[in-house]
Design an enzyme around this catalytic site. Structure first.
Site, mmCIF file in Angstrom:
data_model
loop_
_atom_site.group_PDB
_atom_site.id
_atom_site.type_symbol
_atom_site.label_atom_id
_atom_site.label_comp_id
_atom_site.label_asym_id
_atom_site.label_seq_id
_atom_site.Cartn_x
_atom_site.Cartn_y
_atom_site.Cartn_z
ATOM 1 N N ASN A 5 -5.610 -6.872 1.054
ATOM 2 C CA ASN A 5 -4.185 -7.137 1.271
ATOM 3 C C ASN A 5 -3.811 -7.215 2.754
ATOM 4 O O ASN A 5 -2.975 -8.009 3.148
ATOM 5 C CB ASN A 5 -3.305 -6.135 0.527
ATOM 6 C CG ASN A 5 -3.528 -4.700 0.962
ATOM 7 O OD1 ASN A 5 -4.631 -4.312 1.357
ATOM 8 N ND2 ASN A 5 -2.484 -3.890 0.910
ATOM 9 N N THR A 13 -6.260 3.578 -6.561
ATOM 10 C CA THR A 13 -6.498 4.990 -6.859
ATOM 11 C C THR A 13 -7.702 5.152 -7.771
ATOM 12 O O THR A 13 -8.488 6.095 -7.613
ATOM 13 C CB THR A 13 -5.242 5.605 -7.503
ATOM 14 O OG1 THR A 13 -4.158 5.514 -6.568
ATOM 15 C CG2 THR A 13 -5.461 7.062 -7.863
ATOM 16 N N GLY A 44 -10.731 4.830 -5.634
ATOM 17 C CA GLY A 44 -10.747 5.972 -4.732
ATOM 18 C C GLY A 44 -11.266 7.231 -5.395
ATOM 19 O O GLY A 44 -12.034 8.001 -4.793
ATOM 20 N N GLU A 74 -6.847 5.987 1.388
ATOM 21 C CA GLU A 74 -5.482 5.465 1.372
ATOM 22 C C GLU A 74 -5.382 4.616 0.117
ATOM 23 O O GLU A 74 -5.982 3.547 0.019
ATOM 24 C CB GLU A 74 -5.209 4.652 2.640
ATOM 25 C CG GLU A 74 -3.722 4.455 2.926
ATOM 26 C CD GLU A 74 -3.114 3.281 2.192
ATOM 27 O OE1 GLU A 74 -2.510 3.508 1.113
ATOM 28 O OE2 GLU A 74 -3.266 2.148 2.665
ATOM 29 N N CYS A 79 0.772 -1.345 -0.385
ATOM 30 C CA CYS A 79 0.887 -0.015 -0.985
ATOM 31 C C CYS A 79 2.225 0.637 -0.677
ATOM 32 O O CYS A 79 2.687 1.512 -1.413
ATOM 33 C CB CYS A 79 -0.235 0.899 -0.469
ATOM 34 S SG CYS A 79 -1.879 0.270 -0.764
ATOM 35 N N GLU A 101 -4.306 8.608 8.814
ATOM 36 C CA GLU A 101 -4.827 7.635 9.765
ATOM 37 C C GLU A 101 -3.751 7.364 10.806
ATOM 38 O O GLU A 101 -2.587 7.745 10.653
ATOM 39 C CB GLU A 101 -5.220 6.343 9.042
ATOM 40 C CG GLU A 101 -6.350 6.544 8.039
ATOM 41 C CD GLU A 101 -6.764 5.256 7.355
ATOM 42 O OE1 GLU A 101 -7.795 4.691 7.748
ATOM 43 O OE2 GLU A 101 -6.048 4.824 6.432
#
Length: 455
Positions: free
Chosen positions: A133, A211, A214, A231, A265, A434
Site C-alpha cells: 500500500n 493482522t 502478523g 504494524e 491502515c 516506528e
C-alpha cells in the site's frame, strides 16, 4: 527447483509492467551471509562516516524523486502527487536517521565501587517485510533507522510492488553503501518471507501488513525468541462532536478514508457523528464525497486512483452490496481495478463493514448520543492504530484523546504520521513503535558494563 517470477501489473490498466525473478530460500541464505559480512564492517566504521553515506543516499534519492514516483504510479496505481510525496519521504527518512547516528548515546549510571555505562550495539541483520500500500515510505521506516544504528537490511517488498525497492537498492550502491549491506529480495510471502523469519542469522523482523499474517510471524519468531516490530490492521474512528466546525469536518472527511484508495491502515473508515448534527453532517458530506476525482493516476487533477489488484477489488466489493444505503461517487469503467468512493449509512454498529478492515474506499457513518457513547463506539474494535476527534472544546479533546485506545490521534485534523514522531498501534494493530526520535534504538541491544574502581 525452477525459479518463479513475479508479474507486476499496472492497476490502472491491467497491463504487465515487468516480470521480476522471485527469491528462493537459498537466495535468502546467501543474502544473509553477504549481509553479515557487510554489517560487521559497517558497524565498525566511524559514526560520522556512516552518517555521511546515509546523507549521500538521501541526496541520490532526491535526485531521482520523479523517476521513483513514476515507478510507483505504474506498479501501485498511486496518484502522481502521492507518489512524489512517498519518494520525498524516503529522502527525508534517510536524512533524519543520519542525524541520529552520532547521537546514539548510552548512559552513565551511578553505582558504588566503580563506573557503570550502557552501550547501544546494533542487532546485526534486520529482515524488513514491506507492504504494497505504501511500498517506498514504509520500507524506509525500518531501513533508514536500522542502517543508521549499524545494521544490515534485507528488504522483501510485496509481490505486487517490487520495482521501487529494487531501484532504491541500486541507488544505495550509487551513494556508496557497502555491497551487501542493503539487499532487496522480491518473492512470495510463504517462500521468501518465511525464509527471512525463520533464518537464525536474521536478528529482527519488521513487518507491515495484515493482522492475520502478523500473528503468524509472531508465532514463528517465538521459536528463536526473535525480536519483531509489527504494524498491522486498523479500523480508525473519526469522531465528530456537535460543537465541531461541521463544514471543516465534512470537507476533510473524504480524503481521510479515500487517500490511496482507502488502502491505508490509518484510514478513518468509521465516521462517528453526534446524533443532534447527524443529518446536517450527511448533507455536507454528500457533495464532498461525490466531487472526488477518480481516474488516471498520472493526471495531476486526480485525487484517487485504482485499487492494487483484482483480488483486492473483489474483497472490497464483497463488503458493499448494491442494496446498502449511502453516498457513492464515480469511478472509471473498463480496464483497471476501480471502485467508487462509498459512504454507507443506516447500518447496525456491528455490521461487517463497520467492524472489519475493508482496505478500500469505503466508510461507514454511525450516530452516537454523547461523549461516553462516542468513546464506547470508538473502542468497539480489536484494533487501535489511529483516529481523529473533531470538537471546539479543548477539555473534551483532551478527555477523548486519553480515552480512545489508539496509538496515533489527531484533533481537528487527520494527520497521523510524521517521520519525527512515534508511530504504532494498540491491541491487534501491532507491537512496537516506528519513526520518531527513538527509532534507532529499536534496532539496538543495550549492553551494560561495570568498571570497578576498587584498589
Amino acid at each position: 527447483m525452477e525459479r518463479t517470477e513475479l508479474q507486476v501489473l499496472n492497476p490502472a490498466t491491467e497491463e504487465v509492467v515487468a516480470t521480476v525473478p522471485a527469491a528462493t530460500a537459498a537466495d535468502v541464505d546467501a543474502a544473509v551471509v553477504r549481509a553479515t559480512a557487510a554489517q560487521r564492517s559497517w558497524a565498525a566504521a566511524a559514526p560520522a562516516d556512516r552518517a555521511r553515506i546515509l546523507r549521500r543516499f538521501a541526496a541520490v534519492v532526491d535526485a531521482h524523486v520523479e523517476e521513483l514516483a513514476l515507478l510507483e504510479v505504474r506498479e501501485a496505481g498511486h496518484t502522481l502527487g502521492n507518489a512524489r510525496w512517498e519518494a520525498g519521504n524516503v529522502r527525508d527518512l534517510l536524512d533524519y536517521a543520519a542525524g541520529g547516528v552520532e547521537r546514539l548515546n548510552g548512559r552513565q549510571i551511578p553505582v558504588p565501587g566503580g563506573l557503570d555505562i550502557t552501550i547501544l550495539e546494533p542487532l546485526g541483520v534486520i529482515g524488513v517485510i514491506a507492504p504494497w500500500n505504501f511500498p517506498m515510505p514504509i520500507a524506509a521506516w525500518a531501513t533508514a533507522p536500522a542502517l543508521a544504528a549499524g545494521n544490515a537490511v534485507l528488504l522483501k517488498p510485496a509481490e505486487t510492488t517490487p520495482l521501487t525497492a529494487l531501484r532504491l537498492a541500486e541507488l544505495a550502491l550509487e551513494a556508496g553503501l557497502p555491497e551487501g549491506l542493503f539487499q532487496v529480495l522480491p518473492g512470495e510471502g510463504p517462500v521468501t518471507g518465511t525464509a527471512l523469519v525463520d533464518h537464525p542469522g536474521v536478528a529482527k523482523i519488521v513487518f507491515t501488513g495484515s493482522t492475520r499474517v502478523g500473528k503468524s510471524i509472531m508465532a514463528r519468531a517465538a521459536d528463536q525468541v526473535k525480536r519483531i516490530t509489527l504494524e498491522l490492521g486498523g479500523k480508525s474512528p473519526n469522531i465528530v462532536f456537535a460543537d465541531a466546525d461541521l463544514q471543516a469536518a465534512a470537507a476533510a472527511a473524504p480524503m481521510s478514508f479515500l487517500d490511496n484508495s482507502g488502502q491505508d491502515c490509518c484510514a478513518r473508515t468509521r465516521i462517528l457523528v453526534q446524533r443532534s448534527v447527524y443529518e446536517r453532517f450527511l448533507e455536507l458530506l454528500t457533495p464532498a464525497v461525490q466531487e472526488i476525482v477518480v481516474g488516471d493516476p498520472l493526471d495531476e487533477r486526480t485525487q484517487m486512483g485504482p485499487l492494487i489488484s483484482r483480488v483486492q477489488l473483489e474483497r472490497v466489493r464483497s463488503y458493499v452490496p448494491d442494496t446498502l444505503p449511502g453516498i457513492r461517487g464515480k469511478a472509471p469503467e473498463g480496464p483497471g481495478f476501480w471502485f467508487p468512493p462509498t459512504v454507507l449509512t443506516g447500518l447496525p454498529e456491528d455490521a461487517p463493514c463497520a467492524v472489519e478492515e475493508v482496505f478500500g474506499p469505503v466508510a461507514v457513518v454511525l450516530p452516537f448520543e454523547d461523549e461516553a457513547d462516542a468513546i464506547r463506539l470508538a473502542n468497539a474494535t480489536p484494533y487501535g492504530l489511529s483516529g481523529s476527534i473533531w470538537t471546539r472544546d479543548v477539555g473534551r479533546a483532551l478527555r477523548a484523546s486519553r480515552a480512545v485506545r489508539a496509538g496515533n490521534l489527531s484533533v481537528n485534523s487527520h494527520s497521523s504520521v510524521r517521520y519525527w514522531t512515534p508511530f504504532g498501534g494498540f491491541g491487534q494493530s501491532g507491537l512496537g513503535r516506528e519513526l520518531g526520535p527513538d527509532a534507532l534504538t529499536a534496532f539496538t541491544e543495550t549492553k551494560n558494563v561495570f568498571i570497578s574502581t576498587e584498589a
